[in-house]
Design a protein around this motif. Sequence first.
Motif, PDB file in Angstrom:
ATOM      1  N   MET B 370      -4.913 -30.146 -36.241  1.00 15.76           N
ATOM      2  CA  MET B 370      -5.652 -30.394 -35.688  1.00 15.76           C
ATOM      3  C   MET B 370      -5.358 -31.457 -34.585  1.00 15.76           C
ATOM      4  O   MET B 370      -5.022 -32.649 -35.030  1.00 15.76           O
ATOM      5  CB  MET B 370      -7.113 -30.383 -36.317  1.00 15.76           C
ATOM      6  CG  MET B 370      -8.325 -30.543 -35.406  1.00 15.76           C
ATOM      7  SD  MET B 370      -9.924 -30.020 -35.967  1.00 15.76           S
ATOM      8  CE  MET B 370     -10.662 -30.756 -35.915  1.00 15.76           C
ATOM      9  N   PHE B 372      -8.399 -34.149 -32.547  1.00 15.27           N
ATOM     10  CA  PHE B 372      -9.974 -34.249 -32.350  1.00 15.27           C
ATOM     11  C   PHE B 372      -9.551 -34.691 -31.245  1.00 15.27           C
ATOM     12  O   PHE B 372      -8.960 -35.147 -30.013  1.00 15.27           O
ATOM     13  CB  PHE B 372      -9.490 -35.928 -32.746  1.00 15.27           C
ATOM     14  CG  PHE B 372      -9.512 -34.839 -34.862  1.00 15.27           C
ATOM     15  CD1 PHE B 372     -10.287 -34.980 -35.502  1.00 15.27           C
ATOM     16  CD2 PHE B 372      -8.212 -34.875 -35.149  1.00 15.27           C
ATOM     17  CE1 PHE B 372     -10.441 -34.077 -36.824  1.00 15.27           C
ATOM     18  CE2 PHE B 372      -8.127 -34.474 -36.415  1.00 15.27           C
ATOM     19  CZ  PHE B 372      -8.998 -34.223 -37.177  1.00 15.27           C
ATOM     20  N   GLN B 373     -10.306 -34.804 -31.065  1.00 15.72           N
ATOM     21  CA  GLN B 373     -11.624 -35.034 -29.501  1.00 15.72           C
ATOM     22  C   GLN B 373     -11.921 -36.485 -28.736  1.00 15.72           C
ATOM     23  O   GLN B 373     -11.438 -36.842 -27.954  1.00 15.72           O
ATOM     24  CB  GLN B 373     -13.768 -35.196 -29.530  1.00 15.72           C
ATOM     25  CG  GLN B 373     -14.327 -34.915 -28.823  1.00 15.72           C
ATOM     26  CD  GLN B 373     -15.406 -34.674 -28.536  1.00 15.72           C
ATOM     27  OE1 GLN B 373     -16.313 -34.142 -29.313  1.00 15.72           O
ATOM     28  NE2 GLN B 373     -16.592 -34.184 -27.623  1.00 15.72           N
ATOM     29  N   ASP B 374     -12.073 -37.210 -29.693  1.00 13.90           N
ATOM     30  CA  ASP B 374     -12.032 -38.686 -29.549  1.00 13.90           C
ATOM     31  C   ASP B 374     -11.092 -39.827 -29.495  1.00 13.90           C
ATOM     32  O   ASP B 374     -10.840 -40.563 -30.967  1.00 13.90           O
ATOM     33  CB  ASP B 374     -13.244 -39.731 -30.110  1.00 13.90           C
ATOM     34  CG  ASP B 374     -13.664 -40.884 -30.092  1.00 13.90           C
ATOM     35  OD1 ASP B 374     -12.747 -41.155 -28.560  1.00 13.90           O
ATOM     36  OD2 ASP B 374     -14.692 -41.889 -30.088  1.00 13.90           O
ATOM     37  N   ALA B 377     -11.425 -42.795 -31.826  1.00 14.53           N
ATOM     38  CA  ALA B 377     -11.937 -42.837 -33.677  1.00 14.53           C
ATOM     39  C   ALA B 377     -10.837 -42.415 -33.802  1.00 14.53           C
ATOM     40  O   ALA B 377     -10.490 -42.179 -34.931  1.00 14.53           O
ATOM     41  CB  ALA B 377     -13.130 -42.355 -33.166  1.00 14.53           C
ATOM     42  N   SER B 378     -10.183 -41.221 -33.609  1.00 19.41           N
ATOM     43  CA  SER B 378      -8.652 -40.486 -34.027  1.00 19.41           C
ATOM     44  C   SER B 378      -7.614 -41.270 -34.817  1.00 19.41           C
ATOM     45  O   SER B 378      -7.241 -40.793 -35.600  1.00 19.41           O
ATOM     46  CB  SER B 378      -8.486 -39.497 -33.154  1.00 19.41           C
ATOM     47  OG  SER B 378      -8.157 -40.112 -32.078  1.00 19.41           O
ATOM     48  N   LEU B 379      -7.336 -42.506 -34.712  1.00 21.35           N
ATOM     49  CA  LEU B 379      -6.268 -43.089 -34.594  1.00 21.35           C
ATOM     50  C   LEU B 379      -6.574 -44.313 -35.300  1.00 21.35           C
ATOM     51  O   LEU B 379      -7.592 -45.148 -34.759  1.00 21.35           O
ATOM     52  CB  LEU B 379      -5.180 -43.331 -33.722  1.00 21.35           C
ATOM     53  CG  LEU B 379      -4.859 -42.592 -32.658  1.00 21.35           C
ATOM     54  CD1 LEU B 379      -3.828 -42.761 -31.265  1.00 21.35           C
ATOM     55  CD2 LEU B 379      -4.088 -41.194 -33.565  1.00 21.35           C
ATOM     56  N   ASN B 380      -5.773 -44.187 -36.492  1.00 20.74           N
ATOM     57  CA  ASN B 380      -6.290 -45.381 -37.495  1.00 20.74           C
ATOM     58  C   ASN B 380      -5.642 -46.977 -36.844  1.00 20.74           C
ATOM     59  O   ASN B 380      -4.529 -47.224 -36.378  1.00 20.74           O
ATOM     60  CB  ASN B 380      -5.702 -45.677 -38.436  1.00 20.74           C
ATOM     61  CG  ASN B 380      -6.035 -46.772 -39.859  1.00 20.74           C
ATOM     62  OD1 ASN B 380      -6.845 -47.526 -39.224  1.00 20.74           O
ATOM     63  ND2 ASN B 380      -6.309 -46.282 -41.296  1.00 20.74           N
ATOM     64  N   PRO B 381      -6.449 -47.964 -36.439  1.00 16.41           N
ATOM     65  CA  PRO B 381      -6.720 -49.315 -35.669  1.00 16.41           C
ATOM     66  C   PRO B 381      -5.208 -49.929 -36.069  1.00 16.41           C
ATOM     67  O   PRO B 381      -4.222 -50.990 -35.430  1.00 16.41           O
ATOM     68  CB  PRO B 381      -7.546 -50.104 -35.189  1.00 16.41           C
ATOM     69  CG  PRO B 381      -8.857 -49.198 -36.485  1.00 16.41           C
ATOM     70  CD  PRO B 381      -8.216 -48.048 -36.278  1.00 16.41           C
ATOM     71  N   ARG B 382      -5.406 -50.320 -37.119  1.00 13.79           N
ATOM     72  CA  ARG B 382      -4.562 -51.008 -38.302  1.00 13.79           C
ATOM     73  C   ARG B 382      -3.417 -50.406 -38.501  1.00 13.79           C
ATOM     74  O   ARG B 382      -2.524 -51.143 -39.753  1.00 13.79           O
ATOM     75  CB  ARG B 382      -5.237 -51.237 -39.558  1.00 13.79           C
ATOM     76  CG  ARG B 382      -6.674 -51.329 -39.158  1.00 13.79           C
ATOM     77  CD  ARG B 382      -6.325 -53.126 -39.867  1.00 13.79           C
ATOM     78  NE  ARG B 382      -7.668 -53.587 -39.372  1.00 13.79           N
ATOM     79  CZ  ARG B 382      -8.458 -54.930 -40.048  1.00 13.79           C
ATOM     80  NH1 ARG B 382      -7.106 -56.052 -39.584  1.00 13.79           N
ATOM     81  NH2 ARG B 382      -9.331 -54.901 -39.100  1.00 13.79           N
ATOM     82  N   ILE B 383      -2.654 -49.435 -37.748  1.00  9.81           N
ATOM     83  CA  ILE B 383      -1.370 -48.649 -38.427  1.00  9.81           C
ATOM     84  C   ILE B 383      -1.128 -48.356 -36.757  1.00  9.81           C
ATOM     85  O   ILE B 383      -1.145 -48.713 -36.169  1.00  9.81           O
ATOM     86  CB  ILE B 383      -1.493 -47.470 -39.274  1.00  9.81           C
ATOM     87  CG1 ILE B 383      -2.575 -47.243 -40.626  1.00  9.81           C
ATOM     88  CG2 ILE B 383      -0.055 -46.568 -39.708  1.00  9.81           C
ATOM     89  CD1 ILE B 383      -2.395 -46.163 -41.626  1.00  9.81           C
ATOM     90  N   ASP B 387       4.003 -44.647 -37.928  1.00 12.33           N
ATOM     91  CA  ASP B 387       3.839 -44.832 -39.000  1.00 12.33           C
ATOM     92  C   ASP B 387       2.815 -42.992 -39.312  1.00 12.33           C
ATOM     93  O   ASP B 387       2.538 -42.983 -39.913  1.00 12.33           O
ATOM     94  CB  ASP B 387       3.265 -45.980 -39.955  1.00 12.33           C
ATOM     95  CG  ASP B 387       4.338 -46.694 -39.605  1.00 12.33           C
ATOM     96  OD1 ASP B 387       5.388 -46.121 -40.160  1.00 12.33           O
ATOM     97  OD2 ASP B 387       4.140 -48.458 -40.127  1.00 12.33           O
ATOM     98  N   GLN B 391       3.045 -40.081 -40.347  1.00  7.04           N
ATOM     99  CA  GLN B 391       2.038 -40.056 -42.154  1.00  7.04           C
ATOM    100  C   GLN B 391       1.989 -38.449 -42.713  1.00  7.04           C
ATOM    101  O   GLN B 391       2.756 -38.578 -44.004  1.00  7.04           O
ATOM    102  CB  GLN B 391       1.102 -40.119 -41.927  1.00  7.04           C
ATOM    103  CG  GLN B 391       0.276 -41.634 -42.623  1.00  7.04           C
ATOM    104  CD  GLN B 391      -0.846 -41.851 -41.890  1.00  7.04           C
ATOM    105  OE1 GLN B 391      -1.503 -41.193 -41.243  1.00  7.04           O
ATOM    106  NE2 GLN B 391      -1.887 -42.860 -42.368  1.00  7.04           N
ATOM    107  N   ARG B 440       0.684 -36.474 -33.858  1.00  6.44           N
ATOM    108  CA  ARG B 440       0.769 -36.578 -34.989  1.00  6.44           C
ATOM    109  C   ARG B 440       0.051 -34.961 -35.315  1.00  6.44           C
ATOM    110  O   ARG B 440       0.867 -34.639 -36.656  1.00  6.44           O
ATOM    111  CB  ARG B 440      -0.883 -37.480 -34.999  1.00  6.44           C
ATOM    112  CG  ARG B 440      -0.545 -36.487 -36.990  1.00  6.44           C
ATOM    113  CD  ARG B 440      -2.080 -38.034 -37.126  1.00  6.44           C
ATOM    114  NE  ARG B 440      -3.008 -37.519 -36.263  1.00  6.44           N
ATOM    115  CZ  ARG B 440      -4.597 -38.574 -35.975  1.00  6.44           C
ATOM    116  NH1 ARG B 440      -4.204 -39.655 -36.140  1.00  6.44           N
ATOM    117  NH2 ARG B 440      -5.465 -38.921 -35.037  1.00  6.44           N
TER     118      ARG B 440
END
Lengths: 277, 553
Positions: B370, B372-374, B377-383, B387, B391, B440
């Motif tokens: 999938m 995603f839209q946003d 919001a769809s990517l982890n800011p800490r990674i 990676d 993942q 991803r």
Amino acid sequence: MRDFWNRYKRNRSAVFGLVVIFLVILMAATADLLYAFDPFRLAGKPLSSPGTNGFLLGSDSLGRDVAAGIVHGAKTSLLIGLVATLVAVFIGILFGALAGYYGGQIDNILMRVTEVFQTIPSFIFAILLVAILKPSIYSVVIAISVVSWPGVARLVRGEFLSLKNREFVQACHTLGMSDLRIMLREILPNCLSPIIVIGSLMIATAILIESGLSFLGLGDPNIMSWGFQIGAGRTMLRSAWWVCTFPGVAILITVLAINLVGEGLNDALNPRLRERN
Amino acid sequence: MKQKLLDIADLYIELPKGADRQYAIQKVNLELKQGETLCVVGESGSGKSLTARAIMGLLPQPHVRVSNGEIIFNSEDITKVSYERLRELRGSEISMIFQEPMTALNPVMSIGSQIDEIFRYHVDMSKADRQKRAVELLDDVNLPNPEQIMRAYPHELSGGQRQRAMIAMALALKPQILIADEPTTALDVTTQAQILKLIKDMQKVYNTGVLFITHDFGVVADIADRVMVMQHGIVVESGPVKQVLNNPKHPYTKALISAVPSLSPRKAKTISKEKVLEVQNVCKTFGGGRGLFGFGRPSRQVEALKDVTLDLYNGETLGVVGESGSGKSTLARCIIRLMDTDSGAITIEGTQINMLKRKAMRAWRNKIQMVFQDPFASLNPRIKVGDIIAQGPITQGINREEAIKRARELISIVGLDDKSFDRYPHEFSGGQRQRIGIARSLALKPEILIADEPVSALDVSIQSQILDLLDDIREQMKLSMIFITHDLRVAAQVCDRMAVMQYGEVVEIGKTKDIFAKPQHPYTIDLLSAVPGKDWKSSASKKLTKTKTKSKS
């Protein structure tokens, strides 16, 4: 990291707090060099006023050195504050993470349990626990952790609730990642900032609770602590003011400094404030 | 002769030091006459909203300030008037409606008292008169049951009703200028069409000058008299609407207009007969839960999916089109097992995946992925980006070196710099982040890709790049795709077949070309007729196909 320090530095009082805490830690670390004897030792004439008979801050009714008590007491306060907070944060994260992540009945049950702990006044609860477990440094740490984890649990639960529906977490589900990995690697790092802030403030509260317990004679009788000193001197407050006052000032300064640092961490870690600059 | 209401001359707005540019807007000149609609068009960061805010005196001072130029409103320079005078002007002479009606209205005050407030501060009227006038206003903006709406709180109204109430408030004191800052961006197309018509009607009645800020050329084509195009704080082109839209001069305007997807569907591919995914009679209901021990009333139930049946054929793109609340995202989430279905069957390669246990489902994850839209919001800011992409394969048991190698390949496939690998998501723009999200989802080499509104958060020019990328990848990797969108223009350009959803049901499904040419269901007809600027693009599309091929090269 440098970024973080730049933001932290902007808050002058937080830097001041950090310096004070550093000095307190230094004092605790060098306690055995500064006063290389047992602080319970009877060191000289009882109730000497500060600066007399070789006592920097005077002596108490049994002739114990108040200054030595403060220096050795710093070790106790910091150690108990830190360990109790770590335990509380750990329990809090465990409860909060499970409740927030799984929701539904698990959340219901865990949160009702948390509420049971929250509804009992924390200091009275701590007294009760120490009284049941017999006063020792372990029971004090356990009591403080038990009364202070619910706040962390609530906070972590809230963070998990809002983060678990973010698209990046959903993306991890679609990749087939396990729940444990999602909780630990994806969500938890994103709520570390508020946990660090609340944790730093909890150290201050833990030190206060410990002092309170020792004051009431519920501390470990074999370990010198600031609360114990105040408790020992309270009957002579009018004749020998220094016995209570100096440990009291030590508590005040340490707790204040920790609060200032917590405040500073909040400024530096809170992303919303960051955007405003 | 129409009176000139607003005259902005050589306006500069200065940004604080350390911003990415010195001036938010530079040398802006504009004029607005009575009864005229001026559209300010631009992508995010073009300075269009700040221009509007400067007119209202709403700049976030002292960081952002007017450093040069004047804003003359009826021979008075707004940049120089006192704060008290500015307050008098706001609401009574110049008023504004905002993008998000939910945040622009006060959630703890009823609509009636919010309208009442305007009268209380600006004019001397008795309570009964104010009450009467407020009801009239709500009636004017075609809200049903004005008396009831007066007592309602913002959360009790729908998005369109809230925006109508906002317009009623903005027009309460018959202002001479109405500034509309993307007033329909958050609304569905059918609601958008109604609101645009309402603004037009009200403008006729009150002879208001309207300054309309938007990023959507379709809307411009529908309502503007004159257009002003902004890029990076500079006005690159302005003129009458027909001239700018059909005969753009500046290369940026040309690029923007050619990036607007055409409503005439693209040529459909020959569709294979092989089904890769079957969705049969799927139902999903939300709500109905109770508290601990089953006390308390069950919460309200919403039927998000009612008996949805559709098939996805090998190599095709199936569009799922509908407005908010139609259940299109729920469908996507059910197919990819982010949610569990209540009943029905979702089948891939003969296996009914919607009833699989989580463990058993894991093996199917690399068949279906999938986007995603946003992108924020769809990517982890800490990674780190590398990676994030690696993942998936690592989770699926591929060794680390292999996964990282694949991630590097994908980064170049989606058109990002190799250096991106070690960076964090916040260093990228929205379009680049969406590319990362696509990489991803491709890392597991899926056969089916679900794209949930992948371009709706992006500016038009970037939108077309991402759509092109998705198209290329679909060809290269032989993907079948489910493309969820609310935008019929996008659907026309991307989808071979499409399914139209309303209230959780598929009301119409068929070839995109057929649906656009001959919609059957009344809802589809409504949807198609509500697309903004539909007449413009069909007449101008011939001319623009030329520029489109040019801009691609």
